[in-house]
Design a protein around this motif. Structure first.
Motif, PDB file in Angstrom:
ATOM      1  N   CYS A   1      33.421  29.055  35.814  1.00 31.87           N
ATOM      2  CA  CYS A   1      33.976  30.184  36.563  1.00 31.87           C
ATOM      3  C   CYS A   1      34.544  29.736  37.904  1.00 31.87           C
ATOM      4  O   CYS A   1      35.589  30.235  38.339  1.00 31.87           O
ATOM      5  N   VAL A   2      33.882  28.804  38.574  1.00 29.91           N
ATOM      6  CA  VAL A   2      34.340  28.344  39.882  1.00 29.91           C
ATOM      7  C   VAL A   2      35.610  27.520  39.760  1.00 29.91           C
ATOM      8  O   VAL A   2      36.545  27.662  40.558  1.00 29.91           O
ATOM      9  N   ARG A   3      35.702  26.669  38.741  1.00 27.46           N
ATOM     10  CA  ARG A   3      36.795  25.709  38.653  1.00 27.46           C
ATOM     11  C   ARG A   3      38.018  26.264  37.937  1.00 27.46           C
ATOM     12  O   ARG A   3      39.145  25.860  38.236  1.00 27.46           O
ATOM     13  N   LEU A   4      37.833  27.166  36.980  1.00 31.64           N
ATOM     14  CA  LEU A   4      38.954  27.607  36.159  1.00 31.64           C
ATOM     15  C   LEU A   4      39.523  28.958  36.560  1.00 31.64           C
ATOM     16  O   LEU A   4      40.480  29.419  35.950  1.00 31.64           O
ATOM     17  N   GLY A   5      38.921  29.642  37.521  1.00 32.06           N
ATOM     18  CA  GLY A   5      39.566  30.830  38.066  1.00 32.06           C
ATOM     19  C   GLY A   5      39.174  32.126  37.404  1.00 32.06           C
ATOM     20  O   GLY A   5      38.221  32.218  36.621  1.00 32.06           O
ATOM     21  N   SER A   6      39.939  33.174  37.705  1.00 33.44           N
ATOM     22  CA  SER A   6      39.583  34.545  37.332  1.00 33.44           C
ATOM     23  C   SER A   6      39.643  34.796  35.832  1.00 33.44           C
ATOM     24  O   SER A   6      38.873  35.589  35.306  1.00 33.44           O
ATOM     25  N   ASP A   7      40.576  34.141  35.122  1.00 36.63           N
ATOM     26  CA  ASP A   7      40.677  34.362  33.680  1.00 36.63           C
ATOM     27  C   ASP A   7      39.402  33.933  32.963  1.00 36.63           C
ATOM     28  O   ASP A   7      38.854  34.669  32.136  1.00 36.63           O
ATOM     29  N   CYS A   8      38.918  32.761  33.297  1.00 39.00           N
ATOM     30  CA  CYS A   8      37.671  32.283  32.704  1.00 39.00           C
ATOM     31  C   CYS A   8      36.490  33.107  33.206  1.00 39.00           C
ATOM     32  O   CYS A   8      35.542  33.359  32.465  1.00 39.00           O
TER      33      CYS A   8
ATOM     34  N   ALA B   1      30.184  17.669  33.617  1.00 35.99           N
ATOM     35  CA  ALA B   1      31.005  16.856  34.525  1.00 35.99           C
ATOM     36  C   ALA B   1      32.480  16.886  34.134  1.00 35.99           C
ATOM     37  O   ALA B   1      33.349  16.703  34.986  1.00 35.99           O
ATOM     38  N   SER B   2      32.770  17.134  32.857  1.00 39.24           N
ATOM     39  CA  SER B   2      34.157  17.174  32.374  1.00 39.24           C
ATOM     40  C   SER B   2      34.621  18.591  32.086  1.00 39.24           C
ATOM     41  O   SER B   2      35.635  18.792  31.409  1.00 39.24           O
ATOM     42  N   ALA B   3      33.898  19.593  32.596  1.00 40.72           N
ATOM     43  CA  ALA B   3      34.226  20.988  32.271  1.00 40.72           C
ATOM     44  C   ALA B   3      35.608  21.384  32.758  1.00 40.72           C
ATOM     45  O   ALA B   3      36.286  22.206  32.127  1.00 40.72           O
ATOM     46  N   ALA B   4      36.066  20.800  33.863  1.00 39.34           N
ATOM     47  CA  ALA B   4      37.375  21.179  34.397  1.00 39.34           C
ATOM     48  C   ALA B   4      38.508  20.838  33.441  1.00 39.34           C
ATOM     49  O   ALA B   4      39.538  21.525  33.418  1.00 39.34           O
TER      50      ALA B   4
END
Length: 738
Positions: free
Chosen positions: A264-271, A222-225
């Protein structure tokens, strides 16, 4: 968390900390200042004497009388340089009062106390050799306290910190979090989020119970972002979650993958790139198998492959580059094997080697083939086949179909022998899947019809009936199995099924008559050669269905007025294409049902289809809503992390001493001296054990008792050595010692 990490919070909240600190804390600060910077302390004493004059106000209390450990999580920094800080035990009543204060009136001091208790719980059992660690300040006295702290913090802390930071109630993207880091709330309370996430990462490395790990990962997700604000902590989380995904079983694997996908969904292409590299590496490591593979292992590999496939669909343009690199690695390895094979064949022809030398060359070539004919290589081909079949309509992945099909064709024809027919059939299945998903023609019929022309399939078997062979779980067979009737029957059935599958893809094409012309000729030729009536009957059934489909397509294309390369050809038999109806399609369904029945009969009765196998056989998305674990159920046992080095070392020492005594009792009198002397510890080993126990001992009395027992053991060993020195050595012993 370490004191350096917690210092971020104290630096952000200087005014609040100073206003709430009591006289005892102020005294500790001044004492520490006097030790570190005596000149500045003397300057304050001369110029600002009133700062040094104060009275101790006693213990810090809240408005309602509740006692708190410290107002700030960072108050442990005040004890730096103190060798033996006071350990304050955490009781159930203290935890209950903090939880009530947080829920009823959102007490910030209670939040900080809970975080300190959470840190103590996460670091329980760590090596206590460093006296400056803040975890020594608090003590978890029972498993019930540990469970209460863990369940409440993991369930509630995400919502509490989001309220303090004025963040969205759930989720959040990387851009949102990065904008949040510039606000005043983040500068004040952002360090608390790092404390929470950092200690949760630490306990993930310590726990061994899969249910506890699953619940922890699920709640931290839940706090991954917020990990976008802490890059170093993000890398650590990716590493540990990928490890649990690759090595876990059942629900733990699913929960770990959902965490990775959420990152991967929340942090974008780098992650996404980092996660894809990690999961691909973990997938390859799980595919490292022997010659055969069990049904349960196949299900697990299939599940892991489904996970990688789903990650590739998060951002296809960003994944394309990595997918191309991974497929290129497979092509480079195959090219090296093919070039090595060609050079050896040319050198053998030029030099005119004898039979013995040619046999050695064949062995060397077989070793080179094993680089490609390996389970890791084959499962990687199946993984990218699954990716292309899943996203074949996407313009980003569609260009990868051609190089991948070329690699698979090269692998299938690398060693055209009967022993590698199972591997060739796997490659043909992959090619049929790619052709069906992308709508492109791949010449698979030649690979299948070449198998029927092998003498092992045309001539009667000479090795008896033999055991039934599961062609899905092996990549090659031995020479004895090749001669059996069961192997011959399984290969012919597989060839008929795959050839019918290939022709059924184009059964509604305007050019079906031309595509099926050569396969029909070769099938009729095989019917004339084969002597077994059962095989001849199956081949004739396939020929009959192909001819009926030819008649149907020819009757439909008599009245058309466009050429084969006209775009209007797509309208040919459109109704049949949409419905999926043809003579061959019905025939293929019956063949699939027969193959499924044969496959089920080969599955061993000892294979238990439980939670693990059921999870591994389905897509991950089906379990996104099904996995619900309660914290009370996960943390309901009396589990606590064990003290690490001191207890294990003492246990090993006792076991070693016990084995020595047992062996001494069992030895005959004339052999006793030799064996006892071999098992005596050297002085270096004794010194090392002494040093570790002194470092890891928690109490002075315990270390003294251990040192006393060591002294007694040393005296006993020295006396035994003196006795042995006085005895004459036998020749056998002298020979061994030399």
């Amino acid at each position: 968390m370490s004191d350096s990490e917690d210092s971020d919070i104290s630096g952000m909240e200087n005014e609040e900390i100073l206003s709430g600190s009591n006289a005892k804390q102020h005294a500790q600060q001044l004492k520490l200042l006097q030790e570190k910077d005596p000149e500045f302390y003397q300057y304050l004493k001369e110029t600002e004497k009133e700062l040094l004059d104060f009275e101790d106000d006693g213990e810090d209390t809240d408005v309602d009388g509740g006692t708190y450990l410290d107002e700030d999580v960072e108050s442990d920094l005040l004890a730096e340089g103190k060798k033996k800080p006071h350990v304050k035990p955490i009781t159930t009543s203290m935890v209950d009062s903090w939880c009530r204060d947080v829920k009823s009136r959102g007490s910030l001091r209670a939040v900080r106390s809970l975080l300190r208790a959470f840190r103590a719980a996460c670091h329980y059992g760590d090596d206590d050799g460093d006296a400056d660690q803040s975890s020594e300040k608090l003590g978890i006295i029972s498993s019930s306290v540990f469970n209460k702290v863990m369940v409440f913090v993991l369930n509630e802390m995400d919502g509490i910190l989001r309220t303090l930071l004025k963040a969205p109630e759930a989720g959040g993207k990387k851009e949102t979090i990065m904008e949040l880091t510039t606000t005043k709330q983040w500068k004040t309370y952002g360090g608390l989020m790092r404390v929470y996430l950092g200690n949760a990462y630490h306990i993930l490395n310590q726990m061994t119970d899969e249910q506890m790990i699953s619940f922890t990962i699920k709640r931290v997700k839940a706090s991954a972002a917020f990990l976008a604000a802490f890059p170093s902590l993000l890398r650590k989380y990716i590493k540990v979650i990928i490890h649990t995904w690759g090595t876990g079983r059942g629900p733990l694997t699913v929960v770990s993958f959902l965490f990775i996908r959420d990152l991967c969904v929340r942090l974008g292409s780098d992650c996404l790139e980092t996660c894809l590299r990690g999961v691909y590496k973990a997938y390859v490591m799980n595919c490292k198998l022997s010659k055969s593979v069990s049904i349960s292992k196949l299900q697990q590999i299939q599940f892991l492959g489904n996970c990688v496939t789903e990650i590739c669909g998060v951002d296809p343009p960003a994944v394309y580059r990595l997918a191309f690199l991974f497929i290129k690695q497979l092509a480079t390895l195959l090219r090296g094997v093919l070039s090595e094979k060609g050079l050896k064949v040319v050198n053998e022809k030029k030099k005119g080697k004898k039979d013995k030398e040619s046999k050695s060359t064949k062995k060397q070539m077989e070793k080179a083939y094993q680089k490609v004919y390996d389970w890791q290589y084959i499962f990687c081909l199946e993984l990218w086949t699954s990716v292309i079949c899943t996203y074949g309509s996407d313009t980003d992945f569609r260009p990868l179909a051609y190089p991948l099909s070329q690699i698979i064709q090269g692998v299938a024809g690398l060693v055209p022998t009967v022993r590698y027919f199972p591997l060739r059939l796997r490659c043909i299945r992959m090619l049929n899947r790619i052709a069906s998903a992308t709508g492109t023609f791949i010449p698979v019929s030649s690979l299948l019809l070449d198998m029927l022309e092998m003498k092992e399939l045309r001539s009667p078997p000479t090795g008896g009936v033999g055991k039934a062979v599961n062609l899905l779980s092996i990549k090659q067979v031995d020479k004895n199995t090749v001669k059996t009737r069961s192997f011959q029957e399984g290969c012919i059935h597989a060839v008929i099924e795959e050839l019918a599958e290939h022709l059924s893809h184009w059964s509604r094409s305007v050019s079906f008559f031309e595509l099926s012309f050569i396969p029909l000729i070769r099938l009729r030729s095989f019917c004339k050669i084969i002597k077994a009536d059962r095989f001849r009957k199956e081949i004739k059934d396939l020929i009959r269905q192909v001819e009926a489909n030819c008649d149907f397509t020819n009757s439909k294309r008599v009245g058309i007025g466009f050429s084969p390369n006209d775009p209007a050809v797509e309208e040919f038999l459109r109704a049949e294409k949409e419905n999926g109806e043809s003579h061959l399609s019905e025939f293929v369904k019956s063949l699939r049902e027969r193959t499924q029945l044969m496959h089920n009969s080969l599955v061993e009765k000892s294979v238990i289809v439980g939670a693990e196998s059921s999870v591994s056989g389905k897509k991950v998305s089906e379990y996104d809503e099904e996995i619900e674990e309660e914290g009370e159920a996960a943390f309901s046992s009396s589990w606590l992390p064990e003290k690490k080095k001191s207890q294990v070392l003492e246990k090993k020492k006792k076991n070693k001493k016990r084995t020595i005594e047992e062996r001494e009792d069992d030895v005959e009198p004339e052999e006793e001296d030799d064996i006892v002397e071999d098992l005596v510890l050297s002085s270096d080993e004794e010194d090392e054990v002494d040093g570790e126990e002194e470092l890891l001992s928690d109490e002075g009395g315990e270390s003294k008792s251990q040192s006393a027992s060591k002294d007694g053991a040393k005296k006993q060993n020295n006396s035994s050595r003196k006795k042995r020195k006085s005895k004459p050595r036998r020749k056998k012993k002298a020979k061994v010692s030399v």
